[in-house]
Design a protein around this motif. Structure first.
Motif, short mmCIF file in Angstrom:
data_model
loop_
_atom_site.label_atom_id
_atom_site.label_comp_id
_atom_site.label_asym_id
_atom_site.label_seq_id
_atom_site.Cartn_x
_atom_site.Cartn_y
_atom_site.Cartn_z
N UNK A 248 2.60 -13.37 -32.62
CA UNK A 248 1.26 -13.07 -32.13
C UNK A 248 0.65 -11.87 -32.84
N UNK A 249 1.46 -10.85 -33.09
CA UNK A 249 0.96 -9.68 -33.81
C UNK A 249 0.54 -10.06 -35.22
N UNK A 250 1.32 -10.92 -35.86
CA UNK A 250 0.99 -11.36 -37.22
C UNK A 250 -0.33 -12.12 -37.24
N UNK A 251 -0.52 -13.02 -36.29
CA UNK A 251 -1.73 -13.85 -36.28
C UNK A 251 -2.99 -13.02 -36.02
N UNK A 252 -2.83 -11.90 -35.31
CA UNK A 252 -3.99 -11.08 -34.94
C UNK A 252 -4.07 -9.77 -35.71
N UNK A 253 -3.15 -9.55 -36.65
CA UNK A 253 -3.13 -8.29 -37.40
C UNK A 253 -4.33 -8.21 -38.36
N UNK A 254 -5.24 -7.23 -38.15
CA UNK A 254 -6.45 -7.17 -38.99
C UNK A 254 -6.23 -6.55 -40.37
N UNK A 255 -5.10 -5.86 -40.58
CA UNK A 255 -4.91 -5.13 -41.83
C UNK A 255 -3.73 -5.66 -42.63
N UNK A 256 -3.40 -6.94 -42.44
CA UNK A 256 -2.20 -7.43 -43.09
C UNK A 256 -2.38 -7.72 -44.57
N UNK A 257 -3.60 -7.92 -45.02
CA UNK A 257 -3.82 -8.18 -46.45
C UNK A 257 -4.22 -6.93 -47.21
N UNK A 258 -4.86 -6.00 -46.54
CA UNK A 258 -5.29 -4.76 -47.19
C UNK A 258 -4.85 -3.60 -46.30
N UNK A 259 -3.71 -2.99 -46.66
CA UNK A 259 -3.14 -1.94 -45.83
C UNK A 259 -4.03 -0.72 -45.73
N UNK A 260 -3.98 -0.07 -44.54
CA UNK A 260 -4.85 1.07 -44.27
C UNK A 260 -4.13 2.40 -44.38
N UNK A 261 -2.82 2.38 -44.67
CA UNK A 261 -2.03 3.61 -44.63
C UNK A 261 -1.76 4.20 -46.02
N UNK A 262 -1.67 5.53 -46.05
CA UNK A 262 -1.24 6.27 -47.24
C UNK A 262 -0.09 7.18 -46.86
N UNK A 263 0.95 7.16 -47.67
CA UNK A 263 2.11 8.04 -47.45
C UNK A 263 2.05 9.19 -48.45
N UNK A 264 2.07 10.41 -47.93
CA UNK A 264 2.02 11.60 -48.76
C UNK A 264 3.31 12.40 -48.62
N UNK A 265 3.95 12.67 -49.74
CA UNK A 265 5.17 13.47 -49.79
C UNK A 265 4.93 14.64 -50.72
N UNK A 266 5.30 15.87 -50.33
CA UNK A 266 5.08 17.03 -51.19
C UNK A 266 5.67 16.84 -52.58
N UNK A 267 4.85 17.08 -53.60
CA UNK A 267 5.30 16.99 -54.98
C UNK A 267 5.35 15.59 -55.56
N UNK A 268 4.92 14.58 -54.78
CA UNK A 268 4.96 13.20 -55.26
C UNK A 268 3.57 12.57 -55.21
N UNK A 269 3.37 11.54 -56.02
CA UNK A 269 2.11 10.82 -55.96
C UNK A 269 1.99 10.07 -54.63
N UNK A 270 0.82 10.05 -53.99
CA UNK A 270 0.67 9.32 -52.74
C UNK A 270 0.91 7.82 -52.93
N UNK A 271 1.45 7.19 -51.91
CA UNK A 271 1.64 5.75 -51.90
C UNK A 271 0.54 5.18 -51.01
N UNK A 272 -0.36 4.40 -51.58
CA UNK A 272 -1.54 3.92 -50.85
C UNK A 272 -1.40 2.44 -50.49
#
Length: 322
Positions: free
Chosen positions: A186-210
């Motif tokens: 059910x979560x998969x069928x209703x997930x609005x961001x499954x094709x274009x992720x909305x999150x960015x991971x930031x780690x000190x000294x590393x390039x962000x993962x978008x």
């Protein structure tokens, strides 16, 4: 030894009779006070009282991962202090018991109690690292209080599944693995961001993962269980290192089928991988930002929605009897 036993009466895999047997077994070996929780957050309050007391040597949590999480957050309300805080022991009573099983304890409450008594007799324990999550300074979530987690956290898809399961349980449904599988669909069928992720991971000294659509933060492996089948999101994660992250950039039907199959067939040697998968190991500090509010969970407990969470991997945070 003076011990506090925190009992969750709603633990799904123990009966009142079984809990009485366990209490008598523990009380025969130590000076034991048993307290039954009466409200959400009560286990945390009891853990805090034990931490502030000079009379408690050990806190035993009898319940599922949610009960353990509350007790840990109570014990560490002022931060780790290995020399002065009580040790923790866990008697599994929930439906999954990831933390107890990751420690190597039997998944049966009676057998686990026997293992704990043996460990106490032999004076064996280990010191484990934990994860800490907090609102990120300078964001709308900066006032969110810090909270510890023992085995995993998640922002996005998996937290949405946890939230759906909690809603079903509030309606009287039992916490079964079939229930989780239905909510994943059910979560998969209703997930609005499954094709274009909305999150960015930031780690000190590393390039962000978008562009992340899913993020699972692991403090140990396995990540969870489906029945007796362990699933490894981050196989290298251990209680002795920092935190690991599995991120997925796409949750299309084909991607979910591929990565879902990889999770089901994962092992201590191999977890999910592919061009849309991001795996990071042994992180001490990092932040997840989202363009939109996303569901957030820790140790299988849904905590509402967040737009930014800062994580810290804290080594040697707690002594555990095992």
């Amino acid at each position: 030894m003076r011990a506090l036993l925190v009992v969750n009466p709603a633990a799904t895999t123990t009966s009142a009779r079984t809990r009485d047997v366990l209490i008598h077994a523990l009380a025969s070996e130590m000076k034991l006070e048993a307290v039954t929780t009466e409200y959400r957050g009560h286990a945390r309050d009891l853990g805090r009282q034990a931490a502030d007391s000079s009379e408690i040597d050990l806190v035993v949590a009898l319940g599922g991962d949610g009960t353990v999480n509350e007790v840990v957050n109570g014990l560490l309300h002022n931060g780790p202090d290995l020399d002065n805080l009580p040790s923790l022991a866990v008697v599994p009573g929930g439906s999954t018991n990831v933390f107890a099983r990751a420690l190597g304890l039997p998944n049966d409450a009676v057998e686990a109690t026997g293992a704990i008594l043996d460990a106490l007799a032999n004076r064996t324990e280990r010191t484990v690292g934990l994860g800490l999550a907090a609102g990120t300074p300078g964001t709308e979530d900066e006032s969110v209080p810090k909270r510890w987690f023992t085995f995993c956290a998640g922002l996005g898809f998996d937290a949405g599944v946890v939230g759906r399961v909690e809603q079903q349980r509030e309606r009287g449904k039992r916490s079964t693995h079939a229930l989780y599988v239905r909510q994943v669909v059910r979560q998969f069928l209703e997930e609005p961001h499954r094709r274009h992720g909305a999150m960015t991971l930031e780690t000190p000294g590393q390039e962000p993962v978008t562009g992340l659509a899913l993020s699972i933060i692991s403090n140990t492996a396995p990540w969870t269980y489906l029945g007796n089948r362990p699933m490894y999101a981050s196989p290298k994660a251990t209680f002795d290192t920092g935190l690991d992250v599995l991120g997925l950039k796409r949750l299309s039907t084909s991607a979910v089928a591929r990565y879902g199959t990889q999770l089901l067939t994962s092992s201590p040697e191999k977890g999910p991988s592919g061009k849309h998968a991001v795996s990071l190991h042994d992180l001490t500090d990092f932040t997840l930002h989202s363009k939109v509010p996303l569901p957030f969970q820790m140790d299988g407990d849904h905590l509402g929605v967040r737009t930014s969470v800062t994580f810290t991997g804290v080594r040697r945070a707690l002594r555990v009897i095992v």
